[in-house]
Design a protein around this motif. Structure first.
Motif, PDB file in Angstrom:
ATOM      1  N   LYS A 207     154.447  10.122  67.351  1.00 27.42           N
ATOM      2  CA  LYS A 207     155.713  10.447  66.751  1.00 27.42           C
ATOM      3  C   LYS A 207     156.752  10.849  67.882  1.00 27.42           C
ATOM      4  CE  LYS A 207     154.036  12.332  62.341  1.00 27.42           C
ATOM      5  NZ  LYS A 207     153.838  13.596  61.650  1.00 27.42           N
TER       6      LYS A 207
ATOM      7  N   LYS B  19     165.043   8.996  65.455  1.00 27.55           N
ATOM      8  CA  LYS B  19     165.023  10.659  65.086  1.00 27.55           C
ATOM      9  C   LYS B  19     163.715  11.038  65.462  1.00 27.55           C
ATOM     10  CE  LYS B  19     167.552   9.514  60.835  1.00 27.55           C
ATOM     11  NZ  LYS B  19     167.404   8.430  60.106  1.00 27.55           N
TER      12      LYS B  19
ATOM     13  N   ALA C 152     159.849  11.109  64.121  1.00 23.25           N
ATOM     14  CA  ALA C 152     159.783   9.685  63.597  1.00 23.25           C
ATOM     15  C   ALA C 152     158.552   8.968  63.836  1.00 23.25           C
ATOM     16  CB  ALA C 152     161.114   8.515  63.745  1.00 23.25           C
TER      17      ALA C 152
ATOM     18  N   ASP D 223     162.676   6.385  59.139  1.00 25.18           N
ATOM     19  CA  ASP D 223     161.947   7.451  59.901  1.00 25.18           C
ATOM     20  C   ASP D 223     160.879   6.622  60.551  1.00 25.18           C
ATOM     21  OD1 ASP D 223     163.593   9.463  59.578  1.00 25.18           O
ATOM     22  OD2 ASP D 223     162.552  10.316  57.723  1.00 25.18           O
ATOM     23  N   GLN D 224     160.822   5.545  60.911  1.00 28.49           N
ATOM     24  CA  GLN D 224     159.966   4.626  61.777  1.00 28.49           C
ATOM     25  C   GLN D 224     160.528   3.984  62.923  1.00 28.49           C
ATOM     26  OE1 GLN D 224     157.956   2.448  58.758  1.00 28.49           O
ATOM     27  NE2 GLN D 224     156.271   3.956  58.533  1.00 28.49           N
TER      28      GLN D 224
END
Length: 79
Positions: free
Chosen positions: A25, A10, A13, A61-62
């Motif tokens: 990110k 995403k 993320a 989200d990682q």
């Protein structure tokens, strides 16, 4: 490359090195085999590219990488 589903990656993320340090990110996928990192998290305000092959796991989200933060910073591509 690991069996990573690119659809699970995403935007924004967190990208976490194997040592636990956040190295950036996700901005977006670049081509078929790279991830472009946001420049807002970089001290020099530059984008960096890392290969998808460095991703060992997607956890919500990682993105967890298979390289340490020092290895990532030494080997990523600066744009």
């Amino acid at each position: 490359m690991n069996n990573i589903n690119v659809n699970d990656i995403k935007e924004h993320a967190s990208v976490i090195a194997s040592c636990g340090t956040q190295v950036g990110k996700v901005d977006h996928l670049e081509g078929q085999d790279s991830i472009k990192l946001t420049r807002s998290d970089d001290e020099n305000n530059e984008h960096h590219l890392i290969p998808l092959s460095w991703v060992s796991e997607v956890k919500g989200d990682q993105l967890v990488l298979n390289k340490t933060a020092d290895e990532v910073r030494a080997q990523w591509t600066t744009m």
